[in-house]
Enzyme design. Structure first.
Site, PDB file in Angstrom:
ATOM      1  N   LYS A 141    -107.712  -8.730 -13.680  1.00  0.00           N
ATOM      2  CA  LYS A 141    -108.590  -9.607 -13.963  1.00  0.00           C
ATOM      3  C   LYS A 141    -109.633  -8.872 -15.041  1.00  0.00           C
ATOM      4  CE  LYS A 141    -112.828 -11.435 -12.009  1.00  0.00           C
ATOM      5  NZ  LYS A 141    -113.508 -11.742 -10.711  1.00  0.00           N
ATOM      6  N   HIS A 297     -64.967 -26.275 -12.928  1.00  0.00           N
ATOM      7  CA  HIS A 297     -66.205 -27.197 -13.017  1.00  0.00           C
ATOM      8  C   HIS A 297     -66.930 -27.548 -11.542  1.00  0.00           C
ATOM      9  CE1 HIS A 297     -65.605 -27.431 -17.377  1.00  0.00           C
ATOM     10  NE2 HIS A 297     -64.474 -27.809 -17.416  1.00  0.00           N
TER      11      HIS A 297
END
Length: 542
Positions: A141, A297
Protein backbone atom coordinates in the site's frame (compact mmCIF):
# COMPACT_ATOMS: atom_id res chain seq x y z
CA UNK A 1 14.10 15.67 -13.88
CA UNK A 2 13.04 14.80 -10.32
CA UNK A 3 14.09 11.31 -9.29
CA UNK A 4 11.65 9.03 -7.47
CA UNK A 5 14.35 6.62 -6.32
CA UNK A 6 14.63 6.03 -2.60
CA UNK A 7 17.87 4.56 -1.20
CA UNK A 8 17.52 1.48 1.00
CA UNK A 9 18.94 2.38 4.41
CA UNK A 10 16.67 0.32 6.68
CA UNK A 11 15.13 -3.06 5.92
CA UNK A 12 12.67 -5.41 7.63
CA UNK A 13 13.26 -9.08 6.79
CA UNK A 14 10.98 -11.94 7.91
CA UNK A 15 10.97 -15.02 5.69
CA UNK A 16 9.87 -18.61 6.28
CA UNK A 17 11.91 -19.97 3.35
CA UNK A 18 15.55 -18.95 3.78
CA UNK A 19 16.79 -20.08 0.34
CA UNK A 20 18.75 -17.34 -1.43
CA UNK A 21 18.92 -15.04 1.59
CA UNK A 22 22.73 -15.12 1.34
CA UNK A 23 22.49 -12.73 -1.61
CA UNK A 24 20.68 -10.16 0.53
CA UNK A 25 23.00 -10.68 3.50
CA UNK A 26 26.08 -9.89 1.41
CA UNK A 27 24.47 -6.70 0.10
CA UNK A 28 23.37 -5.60 3.59
CA UNK A 29 26.90 -6.06 4.92
CA UNK A 30 28.56 -4.15 2.05
CA UNK A 31 26.12 -1.23 2.25
CA UNK A 32 25.86 -1.12 6.04
CA UNK A 33 22.07 -1.42 5.82
CA UNK A 34 20.22 -1.41 9.15
CA UNK A 35 18.33 -4.70 9.33
CA UNK A 36 15.40 -5.58 11.59
CA UNK A 37 14.36 -9.20 11.63
CA UNK A 38 12.40 -11.92 13.42
CA UNK A 39 13.19 -15.26 15.03
CA UNK A 40 14.83 -17.81 12.77
CA UNK A 41 15.36 -15.23 10.02
CA UNK A 42 17.36 -13.02 12.39
CA UNK A 43 19.37 -16.02 13.49
CA UNK A 44 20.20 -16.99 9.91
CA UNK A 45 21.18 -13.44 8.92
CA UNK A 46 23.42 -13.18 11.99
CA UNK A 47 25.10 -16.46 11.01
CA UNK A 48 25.84 -14.86 7.63
CA UNK A 49 27.53 -11.89 9.34
CA UNK A 50 24.70 -9.34 9.24
CA UNK A 51 24.28 -7.06 12.24
CA UNK A 52 20.60 -7.65 13.08
CA UNK A 53 18.16 -5.91 15.40
CA UNK A 54 15.49 -8.28 16.71
CA UNK A 55 11.88 -7.14 16.26
CA UNK A 56 11.33 -7.52 20.01
CA UNK A 57 14.01 -4.84 20.58
CA UNK A 58 12.05 -2.46 18.33
CA UNK A 59 8.63 -3.21 19.81
CA UNK A 60 9.73 -3.57 23.41
CA UNK A 61 7.57 -6.67 23.61
CA UNK A 62 8.65 -10.31 23.27
CA UNK A 63 7.25 -12.76 20.73
CA UNK A 64 4.35 -14.62 22.31
CA UNK A 65 1.61 -17.21 21.73
CA UNK A 66 4.02 -19.65 20.10
CA UNK A 67 5.11 -16.96 17.65
CA UNK A 68 1.58 -16.02 16.59
CA UNK A 69 2.30 -12.43 17.67
CA UNK A 70 5.63 -10.78 16.98
CA UNK A 71 5.33 -8.08 14.29
CA UNK A 72 1.77 -6.89 15.01
CA UNK A 73 2.86 -3.68 16.70
CA UNK A 74 2.74 0.06 15.81
CA UNK A 75 6.53 0.31 16.01
CA UNK A 76 6.66 -2.06 13.05
CA UNK A 77 3.57 -1.14 11.08
CA UNK A 78 3.93 2.61 11.45
CA UNK A 79 7.46 2.24 10.13
CA UNK A 80 6.07 0.34 7.13
CA UNK A 81 3.02 2.50 6.44
CA UNK A 82 4.43 5.99 6.94
CA UNK A 83 4.44 7.82 3.62
CA UNK A 84 7.69 9.73 3.93
CA UNK A 85 6.69 12.10 1.15
CA UNK A 86 4.02 13.36 3.58
CA UNK A 87 5.58 15.79 6.13
CA UNK A 88 2.82 15.05 8.65
CA UNK A 89 3.64 11.32 8.58
CA UNK A 90 7.34 12.08 9.03
CA UNK A 91 6.67 14.35 12.03
CA UNK A 92 4.43 11.74 13.66
CA UNK A 93 7.14 9.09 13.37
CA UNK A 94 9.60 11.52 14.96
CA UNK A 95 7.12 12.27 17.75
CA UNK A 96 6.67 8.57 18.57
CA UNK A 97 10.33 7.66 18.12
CA UNK A 98 9.66 5.30 15.22
CA UNK A 99 12.07 4.83 12.32
CA UNK A 100 10.71 4.21 8.79
CA UNK A 101 11.54 1.20 6.64
CA UNK A 102 12.69 1.54 3.05
CA UNK A 103 12.49 -2.19 2.26
CA UNK A 104 10.33 -5.06 3.49
CA UNK A 105 11.26 -8.65 2.56
CA UNK A 106 8.66 -11.26 3.49
CA UNK A 107 7.59 -14.72 2.40
CA UNK A 108 4.74 -16.50 4.11
CA UNK A 109 4.09 -19.65 6.09
CA UNK A 110 3.78 -22.58 3.64
CA UNK A 111 0.03 -23.15 3.83
CA UNK A 112 -0.31 -25.00 0.50
CA UNK A 113 2.73 -27.20 1.23
CA UNK A 114 1.20 -28.11 4.58
CA UNK A 115 -2.12 -29.07 2.99
CA UNK A 116 -0.38 -31.19 0.35
CA UNK A 117 1.64 -32.95 3.04
CA UNK A 118 -1.56 -34.39 4.50
CA UNK A 119 -1.12 -32.55 7.82
CA UNK A 120 -4.01 -32.59 10.27
CA UNK A 121 -6.32 -29.62 10.76
CA UNK A 122 -4.49 -28.16 13.74
CA UNK A 123 -1.14 -28.17 11.92
CA UNK A 124 -2.76 -26.69 8.82
CA UNK A 125 -4.34 -23.85 10.79
CA UNK A 126 -0.98 -22.98 12.35
CA UNK A 127 0.34 -22.32 8.85
CA UNK A 128 -2.20 -19.57 8.22
CA UNK A 129 0.08 -16.55 8.31
CA UNK A 130 -1.25 -13.38 9.94
CA UNK A 131 1.64 -11.00 10.54
CA UNK A 132 3.31 -11.77 7.22
CA UNK A 133 0.39 -10.77 4.97
CA UNK A 134 -0.17 -7.67 7.12
CA UNK A 135 3.40 -6.52 6.54
CA UNK A 136 3.21 -7.35 2.83
CA UNK A 137 -0.04 -5.48 2.30
CA UNK A 138 1.14 -2.52 4.37
CA UNK A 139 4.36 -2.17 2.40
CA UNK A 140 2.56 -2.66 -0.91
CA UNK A 141 0.00 0.00 0.00
CA UNK A 142 2.86 2.35 0.83
CA UNK A 143 4.77 1.82 -2.41
CA UNK A 144 5.20 5.61 -2.47
CA UNK A 145 8.22 5.12 -0.23
CA UNK A 146 8.66 1.41 0.55
CA UNK A 147 9.84 -1.46 -1.66
CA UNK A 148 8.20 -4.83 -0.92
CA UNK A 149 9.82 -8.14 -1.92
CA UNK A 150 7.90 -11.43 -1.75
CA UNK A 151 9.64 -13.34 -4.54
CA UNK A 152 13.12 -14.81 -3.83
CA UNK A 153 13.80 -14.51 -7.57
CA UNK A 154 14.02 -10.74 -6.96
CA UNK A 155 16.78 -10.99 -4.31
CA UNK A 156 19.59 -10.40 -6.82
CA UNK A 157 17.78 -7.33 -8.12
CA UNK A 158 17.37 -5.98 -4.58
CA UNK A 159 21.02 -6.64 -3.79
CA UNK A 160 22.15 -4.65 -6.82
CA UNK A 161 19.95 -1.70 -5.84
CA UNK A 162 21.23 -1.78 -2.26
CA UNK A 163 24.85 -1.88 -3.36
CA UNK A 164 24.58 0.96 -5.89
CA UNK A 165 22.82 3.12 -3.32
CA UNK A 166 19.99 4.13 -5.66
CA UNK A 167 17.18 1.89 -4.45
CA UNK A 168 14.04 1.57 -6.58
CA UNK A 169 12.09 4.14 -8.61
CA UNK A 170 8.40 4.71 -7.96
CA UNK A 171 7.41 2.72 -11.05
CA UNK A 172 9.57 -0.17 -9.87
CA UNK A 173 8.12 -0.04 -6.34
CA UNK A 174 4.62 -0.08 -7.80
CA UNK A 175 5.49 -3.13 -9.92
CA UNK A 176 6.82 -4.88 -6.83
CA UNK A 177 3.68 -3.87 -4.93
CA UNK A 178 1.50 -5.38 -7.64
CA UNK A 179 3.40 -8.66 -7.33
CA UNK A 180 2.96 -8.51 -3.56
CA UNK A 181 -0.81 -7.99 -3.75
CA UNK A 182 -1.04 -10.92 -6.18
CA UNK A 183 0.96 -12.99 -3.68
CA UNK A 184 -1.35 -12.30 -0.73
CA UNK A 185 -4.47 -12.62 -2.88
CA UNK A 186 -3.35 -16.07 -4.02
CA UNK A 187 -2.45 -17.01 -0.45
CA UNK A 188 -5.90 -16.02 0.85
CA UNK A 189 -7.63 -17.75 -2.07
CA UNK A 190 -5.81 -20.98 -1.24
CA UNK A 191 -6.92 -20.72 2.39
CA UNK A 192 -10.48 -20.02 1.24
CA UNK A 193 -10.42 -23.06 -1.04
CA UNK A 194 -9.36 -25.25 1.90
CA UNK A 195 -11.84 -23.79 4.40
CA UNK A 196 -14.73 -24.01 1.91
CA UNK A 197 -14.05 -27.72 1.57
CA UNK A 198 -13.36 -28.52 5.23
CA UNK A 199 -15.63 -26.04 7.02
CA UNK A 200 -18.94 -26.06 5.10
CA UNK A 201 -22.12 -24.49 6.42
CA UNK A 202 -23.44 -26.65 9.28
CA UNK A 203 -26.93 -28.11 9.10
CA UNK A 204 -27.88 -26.05 12.18
CA UNK A 205 -27.76 -22.86 10.10
CA UNK A 206 -30.91 -22.57 8.03
CA UNK A 207 -31.12 -20.03 5.26
CA UNK A 208 -34.21 -19.63 3.09
CA UNK A 209 -33.89 -20.45 -0.60
CA UNK A 210 -35.33 -17.74 -2.84
CA UNK A 211 -38.20 -18.70 -5.10
CA UNK A 212 -36.91 -20.21 -8.33
CA UNK A 213 -33.47 -20.87 -6.83
CA UNK A 214 -31.95 -24.32 -6.38
CA UNK A 215 -30.53 -25.24 -2.99
CA UNK A 216 -26.76 -25.14 -3.25
CA UNK A 217 -24.03 -27.38 -1.88
CA UNK A 218 -21.80 -24.67 -0.45
CA UNK A 219 -18.86 -27.04 -0.04
CA UNK A 220 -18.73 -27.16 -3.87
CA UNK A 221 -20.32 -23.85 -4.83
CA UNK A 222 -19.49 -21.30 -2.14
CA UNK A 223 -21.00 -17.83 -2.32
CA UNK A 224 -17.67 -16.30 -3.34
CA UNK A 225 -15.76 -18.63 -5.62
CA UNK A 226 -12.01 -18.18 -5.30
CA UNK A 227 -9.23 -20.27 -6.76
CA UNK A 228 -5.59 -19.59 -7.42
CA UNK A 229 -3.15 -21.05 -9.92
CA UNK A 230 0.59 -20.51 -10.29
CA UNK A 231 2.11 -20.00 -13.72
CA UNK A 232 4.27 -23.00 -14.52
CA UNK A 233 5.04 -22.73 -18.24
CA UNK A 234 4.73 -20.02 -20.87
CA UNK A 235 3.70 -21.86 -24.04
CA UNK A 236 4.93 -20.98 -27.53
CA UNK A 237 1.43 -19.80 -28.44
CA UNK A 238 -2.21 -20.64 -27.83
CA UNK A 239 -4.82 -22.41 -29.92
CA UNK A 240 -3.55 -20.39 -32.89
CA UNK A 241 -0.15 -18.75 -33.45
CA UNK A 242 -1.45 -15.22 -32.86
CA UNK A 243 -2.75 -16.16 -29.38
CA UNK A 244 -0.63 -16.14 -26.22
CA UNK A 245 -0.89 -18.96 -23.67
CA UNK A 246 0.49 -20.28 -20.38
CA UNK A 247 -0.05 -23.33 -18.18
CA UNK A 248 -1.00 -22.65 -14.56
CA UNK A 249 -0.98 -25.18 -11.71
CA UNK A 250 -3.18 -25.54 -8.64
CA UNK A 251 -0.96 -25.06 -5.54
CA UNK A 252 -3.13 -27.44 -3.49
CA UNK A 253 -2.94 -30.23 -6.05
CA UNK A 254 0.46 -31.42 -7.17
CA UNK A 255 -0.71 -34.34 -9.29
CA UNK A 256 -2.93 -34.90 -12.30
CA UNK A 257 -2.39 -34.53 -16.01
CA UNK A 258 -1.05 -30.96 -15.72
CA UNK A 259 1.90 -32.42 -13.77
CA UNK A 260 2.75 -35.02 -16.40
CA UNK A 261 6.41 -36.03 -16.59
CA UNK A 262 7.69 -35.50 -20.12
CA UNK A 263 10.09 -38.25 -21.14
CA UNK A 264 10.76 -37.17 -24.70
CA UNK A 265 9.83 -34.97 -27.63
CA UNK A 266 9.22 -31.29 -28.25
CA UNK A 267 7.67 -28.98 -25.63
CA UNK A 268 3.92 -29.32 -25.15
CA UNK A 269 1.66 -26.84 -26.91
CA UNK A 270 -1.76 -25.51 -25.88
CA UNK A 271 -3.54 -27.86 -28.26
CA UNK A 272 -1.38 -30.78 -27.13
CA UNK A 273 -2.53 -30.23 -23.54
CA UNK A 274 -6.19 -29.96 -24.51
CA UNK A 275 -6.21 -33.08 -26.69
CA UNK A 276 -4.02 -35.21 -24.44
CA UNK A 277 -6.09 -34.34 -21.37
CA UNK A 278 -9.26 -35.37 -23.23
CA UNK A 279 -7.66 -38.66 -24.30
CA UNK A 280 -6.33 -39.31 -20.80
CA UNK A 281 -9.74 -38.85 -19.25
CA UNK A 282 -11.43 -40.99 -21.91
CA UNK A 283 -9.37 -44.13 -21.29
CA UNK A 284 -9.99 -44.06 -17.56
CA UNK A 285 -13.75 -44.26 -18.14
CA UNK A 286 -13.03 -47.96 -18.84
CA UNK A 287 -10.73 -48.87 -15.95
CA UNK A 288 -9.85 -51.48 -14.80
CA UNK A 289 -10.13 -52.78 -18.37
CA UNK A 290 -7.19 -51.94 -20.65
CA UNK A 291 -8.19 -49.11 -22.99
CA UNK A 292 -6.56 -46.90 -25.61
CA UNK A 293 -7.94 -43.68 -27.08
CA UNK A 294 -6.84 -41.80 -30.20
CA UNK A 295 -7.95 -38.16 -30.04
CA UNK A 296 -7.86 -35.36 -32.61
CA UNK A 297 -9.17 -31.83 -32.00
CA UNK A 298 -10.57 -32.82 -28.61
CA UNK A 299 -12.65 -35.64 -30.12
CA UNK A 300 -11.96 -39.36 -30.20
CA UNK A 301 -11.29 -40.82 -33.63
CA UNK A 302 -10.81 -44.23 -32.06
CA UNK A 303 -11.40 -45.86 -28.69
CA UNK A 304 -11.10 -49.52 -27.77
CA UNK A 305 -10.69 -52.12 -25.04
CA UNK A 306 -8.22 -54.96 -25.56
CA UNK A 307 -6.76 -57.98 -23.82
CA UNK A 308 -3.42 -56.18 -24.14
CA UNK A 309 -2.56 -52.53 -24.58
CA UNK A 310 -1.18 -53.29 -28.05
CA UNK A 311 -4.45 -54.93 -29.08
CA UNK A 312 -6.45 -51.99 -27.70
CA UNK A 313 -4.30 -49.55 -29.71
CA UNK A 314 -4.66 -51.48 -32.96
CA UNK A 315 -8.44 -51.62 -32.57
CA UNK A 316 -8.67 -47.92 -31.68
CA UNK A 317 -6.47 -46.88 -34.62
CA UNK A 318 -8.48 -49.03 -37.03
CA UNK A 319 -11.63 -47.00 -36.35
CA UNK A 320 -10.40 -44.02 -38.39
CA UNK A 321 -6.77 -44.28 -39.56
CA UNK A 322 -7.02 -41.11 -41.64
CA UNK A 323 -8.08 -38.93 -38.70
CA UNK A 324 -5.52 -40.58 -36.41
CA UNK A 325 -2.74 -38.87 -38.41
CA UNK A 326 -1.29 -36.16 -36.15
CA UNK A 327 -3.42 -37.24 -33.23
CA UNK A 328 -2.88 -37.98 -29.55
CA UNK A 329 -2.74 -41.48 -28.07
CA UNK A 330 -3.61 -42.29 -24.44
CA UNK A 331 -3.44 -45.65 -22.69
CA UNK A 332 -4.54 -46.52 -19.16
CA UNK A 333 -1.96 -49.32 -18.99
CA UNK A 334 1.81 -49.53 -19.34
CA UNK A 335 2.97 -49.13 -22.94
CA UNK A 336 4.69 -52.30 -24.13
CA UNK A 337 7.22 -52.86 -26.89
CA UNK A 338 4.47 -54.36 -29.03
CA UNK A 339 2.37 -51.21 -28.75
CA UNK A 340 5.40 -48.98 -29.33
CA UNK A 341 6.15 -50.86 -32.55
CA UNK A 342 2.55 -50.30 -33.59
CA UNK A 343 2.75 -46.56 -32.86
CA UNK A 344 6.13 -46.12 -34.56
CA UNK A 345 4.96 -45.73 -38.19
CA UNK A 346 2.06 -43.40 -37.27
CA UNK A 347 2.63 -39.65 -37.11
CA UNK A 348 1.52 -38.85 -33.56
CA UNK A 349 1.83 -35.62 -31.58
CA UNK A 350 1.58 -36.98 -28.03
CA UNK A 351 1.43 -40.31 -26.25
CA UNK A 352 0.43 -40.47 -22.57
CA UNK A 353 0.38 -43.49 -20.28
CA UNK A 354 0.94 -44.37 -16.62
CA UNK A 355 4.26 -46.03 -17.49
CA UNK A 356 6.41 -47.50 -20.27
CA UNK A 357 8.45 -50.67 -20.55
CA UNK A 358 12.13 -49.72 -20.83
CA UNK A 359 12.54 -51.05 -24.37
CA UNK A 360 9.31 -49.40 -25.51
CA UNK A 361 10.42 -46.03 -24.11
CA UNK A 362 13.84 -46.33 -25.76
CA UNK A 363 12.26 -47.10 -29.13
CA UNK A 364 9.89 -44.13 -28.94
CA UNK A 365 12.65 -41.77 -27.74
CA UNK A 366 15.12 -42.77 -30.45
CA UNK A 367 12.86 -43.43 -33.42
CA UNK A 368 10.27 -40.70 -32.85
CA UNK A 369 12.33 -37.79 -31.54
CA UNK A 370 9.53 -35.21 -31.90
CA UNK A 371 6.89 -37.36 -30.19
CA UNK A 372 5.91 -35.88 -26.85
CA UNK A 373 6.05 -38.81 -24.43
CA UNK A 374 4.16 -38.19 -21.20
CA UNK A 375 4.00 -40.26 -18.03
CA UNK A 376 1.13 -39.63 -15.60
CA UNK A 377 1.11 -41.89 -12.59
CA UNK A 378 -2.48 -41.37 -11.43
CA UNK A 379 -5.89 -41.43 -13.16
CA UNK A 380 -7.90 -38.20 -13.46
CA UNK A 381 -9.40 -36.98 -10.18
CA UNK A 382 -10.88 -33.60 -11.11
CA UNK A 383 -14.40 -33.32 -9.70
CA UNK A 384 -15.13 -29.75 -10.82
CA UNK A 385 -15.07 -28.15 -14.27
CA UNK A 386 -14.83 -24.48 -15.23
CA UNK A 387 -15.73 -22.59 -18.37
CA UNK A 388 -15.26 -18.89 -18.77
CA UNK A 389 -17.93 -16.81 -20.44
CA UNK A 390 -17.75 -13.09 -21.11
CA UNK A 391 -17.95 -11.44 -17.71
CA UNK A 392 -18.40 -14.65 -15.74
CA UNK A 393 -17.44 -18.21 -14.94
CA UNK A 394 -19.54 -21.36 -15.19
CA UNK A 395 -18.75 -24.07 -12.65
CA UNK A 396 -20.13 -27.60 -12.63
CA UNK A 397 -19.36 -31.03 -11.22
CA UNK A 398 -17.46 -33.24 -13.68
CA UNK A 399 -19.51 -35.56 -15.88
CA UNK A 400 -18.51 -39.07 -14.82
CA UNK A 401 -19.89 -42.50 -15.59
CA UNK A 402 -21.61 -42.57 -12.22
CA UNK A 403 -25.27 -41.68 -12.85
CA UNK A 404 -27.97 -44.24 -12.07
CA UNK A 405 -28.64 -44.69 -15.79
CA UNK A 406 -25.02 -45.62 -16.44
CA UNK A 407 -25.64 -49.00 -14.81
CA UNK A 408 -26.86 -51.41 -17.53
CA UNK A 409 -28.94 -53.20 -14.92
CA UNK A 410 -31.08 -50.05 -14.73
CA UNK A 411 -31.63 -49.79 -18.50
CA UNK A 412 -35.15 -50.23 -19.81
CA UNK A 413 -35.76 -52.47 -22.84
CA UNK A 414 -38.20 -50.66 -25.15
CA UNK A 415 -37.79 -52.64 -28.37
CA UNK A 416 -36.69 -56.08 -29.59
CA UNK A 417 -35.39 -59.04 -27.68
CA UNK A 418 -33.07 -58.65 -24.68
CA UNK A 419 -29.50 -58.45 -25.92
CA UNK A 420 -27.22 -61.41 -25.43
CA UNK A 421 -24.11 -61.11 -23.25
CA UNK A 422 -21.78 -60.18 -26.11
CA UNK A 423 -24.13 -57.47 -27.38
CA UNK A 424 -24.65 -56.08 -23.88
CA UNK A 425 -20.88 -55.91 -23.51
CA UNK A 426 -20.65 -53.80 -26.69
CA UNK A 427 -23.59 -51.62 -25.65
CA UNK A 428 -21.93 -50.91 -22.30
CA UNK A 429 -18.71 -50.05 -24.12
CA UNK A 430 -20.55 -47.74 -26.53
CA UNK A 431 -22.41 -46.01 -23.71
CA UNK A 432 -19.20 -45.35 -21.78
CA UNK A 433 -17.39 -44.21 -24.93
CA UNK A 434 -20.10 -41.72 -25.91
CA UNK A 435 -19.32 -39.66 -22.80
CA UNK A 436 -16.13 -38.28 -24.37
CA UNK A 437 -17.60 -37.46 -27.80
CA UNK A 438 -18.65 -33.88 -28.54
CA UNK A 439 -22.41 -33.39 -28.86
CA UNK A 440 -24.43 -34.13 -30.84
CA UNK A 441 -22.81 -37.56 -30.66
CA UNK A 442 -23.58 -40.92 -32.28
CA UNK A 443 -21.15 -43.80 -31.85
CA UNK A 444 -21.09 -47.21 -33.54
CA UNK A 445 -19.14 -50.02 -31.86
CA UNK A 446 -18.23 -53.66 -32.36
CA UNK A 447 -16.04 -55.98 -30.31
CA UNK A 448 -15.53 -53.26 -27.64
CA UNK A 449 -14.09 -50.83 -30.16
CA UNK A 450 -15.44 -47.83 -31.99
CA UNK A 451 -15.96 -48.36 -35.73
CA UNK A 452 -17.76 -45.11 -36.56
CA UNK A 453 -18.12 -41.81 -34.67
CA UNK A 454 -20.32 -38.87 -35.58
CA UNK A 455 -19.54 -35.88 -33.39
CA UNK A 456 -20.17 -32.20 -32.92
CA UNK A 457 -23.03 -31.83 -35.39
CA UNK A 458 -25.91 -29.42 -34.84
CA UNK A 459 -28.51 -32.11 -35.44
CA UNK A 460 -28.59 -35.81 -34.63
CA UNK A 461 -29.33 -36.86 -38.22
CA UNK A 462 -26.02 -35.44 -39.41
CA UNK A 463 -24.20 -37.18 -36.54
CA UNK A 464 -25.89 -40.48 -37.41
CA UNK A 465 -24.98 -40.14 -41.09
CA UNK A 466 -21.40 -39.21 -40.20
CA UNK A 467 -21.00 -42.22 -37.90
CA UNK A 468 -22.23 -44.58 -40.63
CA UNK A 469 -20.05 -42.92 -43.25
CA UNK A 470 -16.97 -43.17 -41.02
CA UNK A 471 -17.72 -46.82 -40.30
CA UNK A 472 -17.97 -47.78 -43.98
CA UNK A 473 -15.22 -45.81 -45.71
CA UNK A 474 -12.19 -48.02 -45.08
CA UNK A 475 -10.08 -49.04 -48.06
CA UNK A 476 -11.25 -52.65 -47.88
CA UNK A 477 -14.88 -51.53 -48.33
CA UNK A 478 -16.09 -53.54 -45.33
CA UNK A 479 -19.56 -52.79 -43.95
CA UNK A 480 -18.74 -52.29 -40.29
CA UNK A 481 -22.20 -51.15 -39.23
CA UNK A 482 -23.94 -54.44 -40.00
CA UNK A 483 -24.30 -56.35 -36.74
CA UNK A 484 -22.72 -53.55 -34.70
CA UNK A 485 -24.31 -51.56 -31.86
CA UNK A 486 -24.85 -47.82 -31.51
CA UNK A 487 -25.12 -45.22 -28.75
CA UNK A 488 -26.53 -41.71 -28.70
CA UNK A 489 -25.46 -39.19 -26.05
CA UNK A 490 -28.99 -37.73 -25.84
CA UNK A 491 -32.47 -38.71 -26.99
CA UNK A 492 -33.53 -38.95 -30.63
CA UNK A 493 -35.95 -36.03 -31.14
CA UNK A 494 -37.42 -37.85 -34.16
CA UNK A 495 -37.22 -41.37 -35.51
CA UNK A 496 -35.06 -40.31 -38.47
CA UNK A 497 -31.73 -40.43 -36.64
CA UNK A 498 -32.38 -43.91 -35.28
CA UNK A 499 -33.64 -45.06 -38.69
CA UNK A 500 -30.30 -44.12 -40.29
CA UNK A 501 -28.55 -46.48 -37.88
CA UNK A 502 -31.20 -49.17 -38.30
CA UNK A 503 -31.01 -49.00 -42.09
CA UNK A 504 -27.21 -49.24 -41.87
CA UNK A 505 -27.57 -52.58 -40.12
CA UNK A 506 -26.98 -51.98 -36.42
CA UNK A 507 -28.58 -54.65 -34.26
CA UNK A 508 -28.95 -52.74 -30.99
CA UNK A 509 -29.09 -49.11 -29.81
CA UNK A 510 -28.70 -47.53 -26.37
CA UNK A 511 -29.93 -43.98 -25.81
CA UNK A 512 -31.24 -41.83 -22.95
CA UNK A 513 -34.88 -41.51 -24.07
CA UNK A 514 -37.02 -38.63 -22.88
CA UNK A 515 -38.24 -37.16 -26.18
CA UNK A 516 -41.91 -36.30 -26.61
CA UNK A 517 -41.67 -38.53 -29.68
CA UNK A 518 -40.04 -41.45 -27.88
CA UNK A 519 -42.83 -43.79 -28.93
CA UNK A 520 -42.20 -43.02 -32.62
CA UNK A 521 -38.51 -43.83 -32.13
CA UNK A 522 -39.31 -47.04 -30.24
CA UNK A 523 -41.80 -48.08 -32.91
CA UNK A 524 -39.19 -47.64 -35.68
CA UNK A 525 -36.87 -49.97 -33.77
CA UNK A 526 -39.68 -52.48 -33.11
CA UNK A 527 -40.67 -52.50 -36.78
CA UNK A 528 -37.09 -53.35 -37.74
CA UNK A 529 -36.67 -55.89 -34.95
CA UNK A 530 -33.80 -53.90 -33.45
CA UNK A 531 -33.07 -54.06 -29.73
CA UNK A 532 -33.24 -50.68 -28.04
CA UNK A 533 -32.52 -49.71 -24.43
CA UNK A 534 -33.11 -46.35 -22.74
CA UNK A 535 -30.91 -45.22 -19.85
CA UNK A 536 -32.72 -42.18 -18.48
CA UNK A 537 -29.30 -40.49 -18.34
CA UNK A 538 -27.63 -38.32 -20.96
CA UNK A 539 -24.00 -37.30 -21.52
CA UNK A 540 -23.94 -34.00 -23.40
CA UNK A 541 -20.41 -32.72 -24.03
CA UNK A 542 -20.33 -29.19 -25.47
Amino acid sequence: MTTTNRPIRRALVSVFHKEGIEVLAEAFIKAGTEVVSTGSTAKRLAELGVKVTEVSEVTGFPECLDGRVKTLDPHIHAGILADMTNPDHASQLEKFGIKPFDLVVVNLYPFADTVRSGADEAATIEKIDIGGPSMVRGAAKNSATVAIITDPNDYALVASRIENGEGFSLDERRWLAGKAFAHTAAYDATINEWTAKHWPKPASIEQPVSEGETEVNEAKFQATFTRTWDRAHVLRYGENPHQQASLYLDPLNQNGFAHAEQLGGKPMSYNNYVDADAAWRAVWDFAPQIAVAVVKHNNPCGLAIGATVAEAHKKAHACDPMSAYGGVIAANSKVTMEMAESVRPIFTEVIVAPDYDADALELLQTKKKNLRILKVSEPPKTKTQFRQIDGGLLVQSTDLIDASGDDPNAWKLVSGEPADAETVRDLVFAWRAIRCVKSNAILIAHDQATVGIGMGQVNRVDSANLSVERANTLADGANRTKGAVAASDAFFPFADGAEILINAGVKAIVQPGGSIRDEEVFEAARKAGVTMYVTGTRHFFH
